[in-house]
Design a protein around this motif. Structure first.
Motif, PDB file in Angstrom:
ATOM      1  N   ILE A  14       0.827  -1.212   0.000  1.00  0.00           N
ATOM      2  CA  ILE A  14       0.000   0.000   0.000  1.00  0.00           C
ATOM      3  C   ILE A  14       0.864   1.266   0.000  1.00  0.00           C
ATOM      4  CG2 ILE A  14      -0.309   0.143   2.531  1.00  0.00           C
ATOM      5  CD1 ILE A  14      -3.207   0.661   0.196  1.00  0.00           C
ATOM      6  N   SER A  15       2.030   1.243   0.653  1.00  0.00           N
ATOM      7  CA  SER A  15       2.856   2.464   0.697  1.00  0.00           C
ATOM      8  C   SER A  15       3.438   2.774  -0.674  1.00  0.00           C
ATOM      9  CB  SER A  15       3.966   2.349   1.744  1.00  0.00           C
ATOM     10  OG  SER A  15       4.826   1.266   1.445  1.00  0.00           O
ATOM     11  N   GLY A  16       3.903   1.748  -1.385  1.00  0.00           N
ATOM     12  CA  GLY A  16       4.472   1.963  -2.721  1.00  0.00           C
ATOM     13  C   GLY A  16       3.408   2.441  -3.690  1.00  0.00           C
ATOM     14  N   LEU A  34       8.685  -1.720  -8.932  1.00  0.00           N
ATOM     15  CA  LEU A  34       9.254  -3.063  -9.093  1.00  0.00           C
ATOM     16  C   LEU A  34       8.813  -3.897  -7.893  1.00  0.00           C
ATOM     17  CD1 LEU A  34      12.905  -2.151 -10.192  1.00  0.00           C
ATOM     18  CD2 LEU A  34      10.942  -2.736 -11.655  1.00  0.00           C
ATOM     19  N   GLU A  35       8.144  -5.001  -8.144  1.00  0.00           N
ATOM     20  CA  GLU A  35       7.594  -5.831  -7.063  1.00  0.00           C
ATOM     21  C   GLU A  35       8.183  -7.246  -7.164  1.00  0.00           C
ATOM     22  OE1 GLU A  35       5.717  -5.846  -4.226  1.00  0.00           O
ATOM     23  OE2 GLU A  35       5.893  -8.032  -4.305  1.00  0.00           O
ATOM     24  N   ALA A  36       8.613  -7.754  -6.002  1.00  0.00           N
ATOM     25  CA  ALA A  36       9.283  -9.068  -5.981  1.00  0.00           C
ATOM     26  C   ALA A  36       8.324 -10.218  -6.301  1.00  0.00           C
ATOM     27  CB  ALA A  36       9.904  -9.287  -4.605  1.00  0.00           C
ATOM     28  N   GLY A  42       1.156  -6.721  -0.795  1.00  0.00           N
ATOM     29  CA  GLY A  42       2.080  -7.060   0.290  1.00  0.00           C
ATOM     30  C   GLY A  42       1.337  -7.664   1.463  1.00  0.00           C
ATOM     31  N   ARG A  43       1.412  -6.974   2.612  1.00  0.00           N
ATOM     32  CA  ARG A  43       0.781  -7.507   3.833  1.00  0.00           C
ATOM     33  C   ARG A  43      -0.727  -7.277   3.868  1.00  0.00           C
ATOM     34  NH1 ARG A  43       4.937  -4.809   7.805  1.00  0.00           N
ATOM     35  NH2 ARG A  43       5.672  -3.824   5.877  1.00  0.00           N
ATOM     36  N   ILE A  44      -1.286  -6.680   2.842  1.00  0.00           N
ATOM     37  CA  ILE A  44      -2.739  -6.703   2.652  1.00  0.00           C
ATOM     38  C   ILE A  44      -2.969  -7.877   1.720  1.00  0.00           C
ATOM     39  CG2 ILE A  44      -4.734  -5.519   1.672  1.00  0.00           C
ATOM     40  CD1 ILE A  44      -3.443  -2.873   2.419  1.00  0.00           C
ATOM     41  N   ALA A  58      -3.478  -7.835   7.007  1.00  0.00           N
ATOM     42  CA  ALA A  58      -4.222  -6.774   7.708  1.00  0.00           C
ATOM     43  C   ALA A  58      -5.702  -7.107   7.774  1.00  0.00           C
ATOM     44  CB  ALA A  58      -4.018  -5.446   6.985  1.00  0.00           C
ATOM     45  N   ASN A  59      -6.292  -6.838   8.920  1.00  0.00           N
ATOM     46  CA  ASN A  59      -7.653  -7.261   9.216  1.00  0.00           C
ATOM     47  C   ASN A  59      -8.647  -6.113   9.258  1.00  0.00           C
ATOM     48  OD1 ASN A  59      -8.154 -10.187  10.255  1.00  0.00           O
ATOM     49  ND2 ASN A  59      -9.742  -8.914  11.212  1.00  0.00           N
ATOM     50  N   TRP A  60      -8.291  -5.130  10.083  1.00  0.00           N
ATOM     51  CA  TRP A  60      -9.224  -4.033  10.364  1.00  0.00           C
ATOM     52  C   TRP A  60      -8.704  -2.688   9.850  1.00  0.00           C
ATOM     53  CZ3 TRP A  60      -7.783  -7.389  14.479  1.00  0.00           C
ATOM     54  CH2 TRP A  60      -8.788  -8.261  14.905  1.00  0.00           C
ATOM     55  N   ILE A  61      -9.623  -1.752   9.649  1.00  0.00           N
ATOM     56  CA  ILE A  61      -9.209  -0.349   9.590  1.00  0.00           C
ATOM     57  C   ILE A  61      -9.200   0.078  11.053  1.00  0.00           C
ATOM     58  CG2 ILE A  61      -9.722   1.973   8.805  1.00  0.00           C
ATOM     59  CD1 ILE A  61     -11.317   0.841   6.512  1.00  0.00           C
ATOM     60  N   PRO A 238      12.377  -8.966  -8.157  1.00  0.00           N
ATOM     61  CA  PRO A 238      13.017  -8.573  -6.891  1.00  0.00           C
ATOM     62  C   PRO A 238      14.233  -7.693  -7.122  1.00  0.00           C
ATOM     63  CG  PRO A 238      12.854 -10.989  -7.107  1.00  0.00           C
ATOM     64  CD  PRO A 238      12.460 -10.399  -8.420  1.00  0.00           C
ATOM     65  N   VAL A 239      14.337  -6.649  -6.355  1.00  0.00           N
ATOM     66  CA  VAL A 239      15.500  -5.747  -6.425  1.00  0.00           C
ATOM     67  C   VAL A 239      16.590  -6.315  -5.520  1.00  0.00           C
ATOM     68  CG1 VAL A 239      16.314  -3.453  -5.753  1.00  0.00           C
ATOM     69  CG2 VAL A 239      14.139  -3.719  -6.994  1.00  0.00           C
ATOM     70  N   SER A 240      17.807  -6.401  -6.050  1.00  0.00           N
ATOM     71  CA  SER A 240      18.888  -6.949  -5.216  1.00  0.00           C
ATOM     72  C   SER A 240      19.826  -5.846  -4.718  1.00  0.00           C
ATOM     73  CB  SER A 240      19.683  -8.004  -5.991  1.00  0.00           C
ATOM     74  OG  SER A 240      20.039  -7.491  -7.258  1.00  0.00           O
ATOM     75  N   GLY A 276      11.417  -6.002   8.369  1.00  0.00           N
ATOM     76  CA  GLY A 276      11.950  -7.355   8.544  1.00  0.00           C
ATOM     77  C   GLY A 276      12.917  -7.693   7.413  1.00  0.00           C
ATOM     78  N   TYR A 277      12.558  -7.299   6.193  1.00  0.00           N
ATOM     79  CA  TYR A 277      13.414  -7.538   5.033  1.00  0.00           C
ATOM     80  C   TYR A 277      14.677  -6.686   5.147  1.00  0.00           C
ATOM     81  CZ  TYR A 277      14.925  -7.991   0.184  1.00  0.00           C
ATOM     82  OH  TYR A 277      15.669  -8.249  -0.946  1.00  0.00           O
ATOM     83  N   LEU A 278      14.509  -5.435   5.552  1.00  0.00           N
ATOM     84  CA  LEU A 278      15.667  -4.533   5.697  1.00  0.00           C
ATOM     85  C   LEU A 278      16.657  -5.056   6.728  1.00  0.00           C
ATOM     86  CD1 LEU A 278      14.822  -0.725   5.905  1.00  0.00           C
ATOM     87  CD2 LEU A 278      16.153  -1.928   4.184  1.00  0.00           C
ATOM     88  N   GLY A 459       6.843   3.093   3.918  1.00  0.00           N
ATOM     89  CA  GLY A 459       6.475   1.807   4.527  1.00  0.00           C
ATOM     90  C   GLY A 459       6.067   2.029   5.969  1.00  0.00           C
ATOM     91  N   GLU A 460       5.262   1.104   6.492  1.00  0.00           N
ATOM     92  CA  GLU A 460       4.703   1.306   7.834  1.00  0.00           C
ATOM     93  C   GLU A 460       5.758   1.618   8.887  1.00  0.00           C
ATOM     94  OE1 GLU A 460       5.095  -1.005  10.483  1.00  0.00           O
ATOM     95  OE2 GLU A 460       5.896  -2.730   9.414  1.00  0.00           O
ATOM     96  N   ALA A 461       6.952   1.025   8.764  1.00  0.00           N
ATOM     97  CA  ALA A 461       7.987   1.212   9.797  1.00  0.00           C
ATOM     98  C   ALA A 461       8.532   2.634   9.825  1.00  0.00           C
ATOM     99  CB  ALA A 461       9.134   0.239   9.560  1.00  0.00           C
ATOM    100  N   THR A 469       0.563  -0.162  10.890  1.00  0.00           N
ATOM    101  CA  THR A 469      -0.808  -0.135  10.364  1.00  0.00           C
ATOM    102  C   THR A 469      -0.827   0.169   8.862  1.00  0.00           C
ATOM    103  OG1 THR A 469      -1.088   2.231  10.698  1.00  0.00           O
ATOM    104  CG2 THR A 469      -1.656   0.822  12.559  1.00  0.00           C
ATOM    105  N   VAL A 470      -1.989  -0.105   8.264  1.00  0.00           N
ATOM    106  CA  VAL A 470      -2.174   0.204   6.843  1.00  0.00           C
ATOM    107  C   VAL A 470      -2.227   1.722   6.647  1.00  0.00           C
ATOM    108  CG1 VAL A 470      -3.747  -0.028   4.891  1.00  0.00           C
ATOM    109  CG2 VAL A 470      -3.343  -1.989   6.381  1.00  0.00           C
ATOM    110  N   HIS A 471      -2.919   2.425   7.551  1.00  0.00           N
ATOM    111  CA  HIS A 471      -2.986   3.890   7.342  1.00  0.00           C
ATOM    112  C   HIS A 471      -1.613   4.533   7.514  1.00  0.00           C
ATOM    113  CE1 HIS A 471      -4.270   3.170  11.536  1.00  0.00           C
ATOM    114  NE2 HIS A 471      -3.747   4.330  11.848  1.00  0.00           N
TER     115      HIS A 471
END
Ligand code: 6YU
Length: 499
Positions: A14-16, A34-36, A42-44, A58-61, A238-240, A276-278, A459-461, A469-471
């Motif tokens: 959602i952020s991208g 570019l999406e892996a 993603g997490r949605i 993700a479950n709720w707003i 995937p971007v390397s 987590g990926y970072l 990104g959420e982080a 969160t998604v928002h």
């Protein structure tokens, strides 16, 4: 270059997508994602469970009200149930903890009376609220939520529950263990010992009673994607490595290398990969490496696992108005939120289930929640093993030796190589500065001779108060788009007023 700038966005979560949508809407016409993986979101991630739509991610707003952009988009796209749109739904302030009716079951196979448990629930709620206030007081930065909750709970139990029968007191302490596990799921941490007391209050809630999407969270992703020109997203790419320059730069200072050997030149790259990926890949993902202060913040911020286990039954064993089922282990007076032997007893970390509603659509479906290393171990088991353990668990707690789920489905967020867990929490030793470091672009504007804003981070982080969160993710994408818009099209000087 202005609107001709080449902008590459890494990740179609959602952020991208939000960053791309805002840039394209403004007039930038060389925006590429570019999406892996083979999908956006993603997490949605909306899936199927039997004939039903369920959310794997993700479950709720959280906090569906005017200030929440996900709510506003979902409302405008017509993705919500009418109740979610009611003004009273948007104004109620639940401070992150929905007021669901709870059913409590004990490991002795009985359903417990809620009235007997209320004092312990209130005590825990008070401690959490006080914990949230440390952020404005300033405390020793290494203190943990786990230590604070345990110390305060023991102290207050000693003062307030001294006269109670030992069995009643013990049960209340077991309840607090259950609530610690709930908090592990909410925060996405292995233990509350890993969550910073000083930074816990950085997370902000919005008013509104958490709501879900009628046909799945992915609806909001699809609608946003439809605002981009066709072909904006390249899948399975995937971007390397992101090669940027801190010493000067050519015409297009950044080169993005993909795993299959493609090299894409860009003026700006917006990195939206999960924390987590970072944590796992930052050393190879950037050349030159991230500056040290940024690396330290990547390490200090927490990113853990919270998984779901969906379970369907022929008939309910919970009350008709029940929203959440808690499982209270009678041997957990010691205020524990992690199990001693993960392989043998991982299932004890599952705090309970939320009831998937409405029953008219879903039938009798529960969503179990399990966090931490126990959740990561669960991912390594076969579906049959998970089903066996869950069935045994429910038989133990209901005292019904024949209750059998119709089907079971679990999420596996830790094993997902592009996520490596679920979401961000403020790790021990963290402060607001770490979130600021995570979102800081490279090089910062005015900080170096080389072209500024080569690498931006969303990104959420990277959200200062809505991380996890998604928002938060959506707003972070818009924030980085705005940064580029302001860079190329700074707001003009104020016009003199004509009298
Ligand atoms: C919310 C909720 N929710 C449950 C579960 C999970 C999460 N969240 P993305 O990962 O989406 O996108 C990155 C993309 O990058 C992705 O597509 C990758 O494939 C790609 N990528 C990676 N590496 C790449 C590479 N090298 N090259 C190219 N591409 C690459 N949020 O609002 N409501 O109910 C829940 C929940 C099980 C897993 C959630 C919830 C979190 C959101 O899902 C998440 O933040 C956003 O989707 C992330 O979007 P993104 O774009 O940043 O990344 C103190 C205190 C309390 C704090 N916590 C309060 C509780 C709030 C959290 N609650 C969560 C609860 C649930 C149930």
């Amino acid at each position: 270059r202005g609107l001709d700038s080449q902008i590459v966005i890494i990740g179609s979560g959602i952020s991208g997508i939000a960053a791309a949508q805002k840039l394209v809407k403004y007039g930038f016409h060389n925006v590429r994602i570019l999406e892996a993986t083979a999908r956006s979101g993603g997490r949605i991630k909306t899936g199927k469970f039997g004939n039903n739509v369920i959310e794997i991610g993700a479950n709720w707003i959280h906090g569906p009200s005017e200030e929440n952009p996900v709510f506003c988009l979902a409302r405008d796209y017509g993705l919500l149930e009418p109740e979610a749109l009611l003004p009273e739904n948007q104004t109620v302030d639940i401070e992150g903890h929905p007021p669901w009716v709870s059913n409590w079951f004990s490991s002795s196979g009985t359903k417990l009376k809620t009235e007997d448990l209320n004092p312990a629930l209130e005590l825990f709620g008070e401690i959490l609220q006080e914990a949230g206030q440390f952020v404005s007081k300033g405390v020793e930065t290494h203190a943990s939520m786990g230590d604070f909750i345990r110390t305060e709970a023991r102290l207050r139990a000693e003062q307030q529950w001294q006269a109670l029968a030992p069995r009643t007191r013990a049960r209340r302490m077991c309840l607090i263990s259950n609530l610690l596990k709930v908090e592990c799921s909410v925060n996405g941490s292995h233990s509350m010992d890993q969550v910073s007391l000083a930074a816990f209050g950085l997370y902000k809630t919005l008013p509104g009673l958490d709501c879900t999407f009628t046909h799945g969270y992915e609806g909001v992703v699809k609608h946003l994607l439809a605002e981009l020109p066709g072909g904006s997203v390249t899948y399975r790419r995937p971007v390397s490595c992101v090669r940027w320059s801190n010493t000067g730069g050519g015409d297009q200072p950044v080169t993005v290398e993909t795993e299959d050997g493609e090299r894409v030149s860009a003026d700006h790259v917006i990195v939206t990969v999960p924390l987590g990926y970072l944590k796992r890949h930052h050393a190879t993902l950037f050349s030159p490496p991230l500056p040290l202060h940024k690396q330290h913040s990547v390490q200090r911020m927490g990113f853990g696992t919270n998984n779901k286990i969906f379970v369907e039954f022929d008939s309910p064993w919970w009350d008709a108005d029940c929203g959440v089922i808690h499982l209270l282990w009678e041997d957990e007076e010691d205020l524990v939120d992690q199990v001693a032997d993960v392989k043998r007893s991982w299932i004890k970390k599952l705090f309970g289930f939320t009831v998937v509603t409405p029953a008219e659509r879903y039938g009798h479906v529960l969503c179990g929640w399990i966090a931490g290393h126990e959740a990561e171990h669960m991912e390594t088991l076969t579906e049959e093993e998970v089903t066996r353990e869950v069935t045994q668990l429910i038989r133990t707690f209901t005292g019904n030796p024949i209750v059998t789920p119709r089907r079971v489905l679990r999420s596996q967020w830790f094993q997902d190589p592009w996520t490596c867990g679920s979401y961000t929490y403020p790790g021990r030793g963290c402060s607001a500065q770490d979130l600021a470091n995570l979102m800081e672009p490279l090089p910062a504007e005015g900080a170096a001779q080389s072209p500024p804003l080569q690498v931006l981070f969303a990104g959420e982080a990277t959200h200062h108060c809505f991380y996890s969160t998604v928002h938060g993710a959506l707003l972070s994408g818009w924030r980085e788009a705005d940064r580029l818009i302001a860079h190329y099209c700074p707001p003009g000087p104020p016009q003199p007023r004509r009298s």
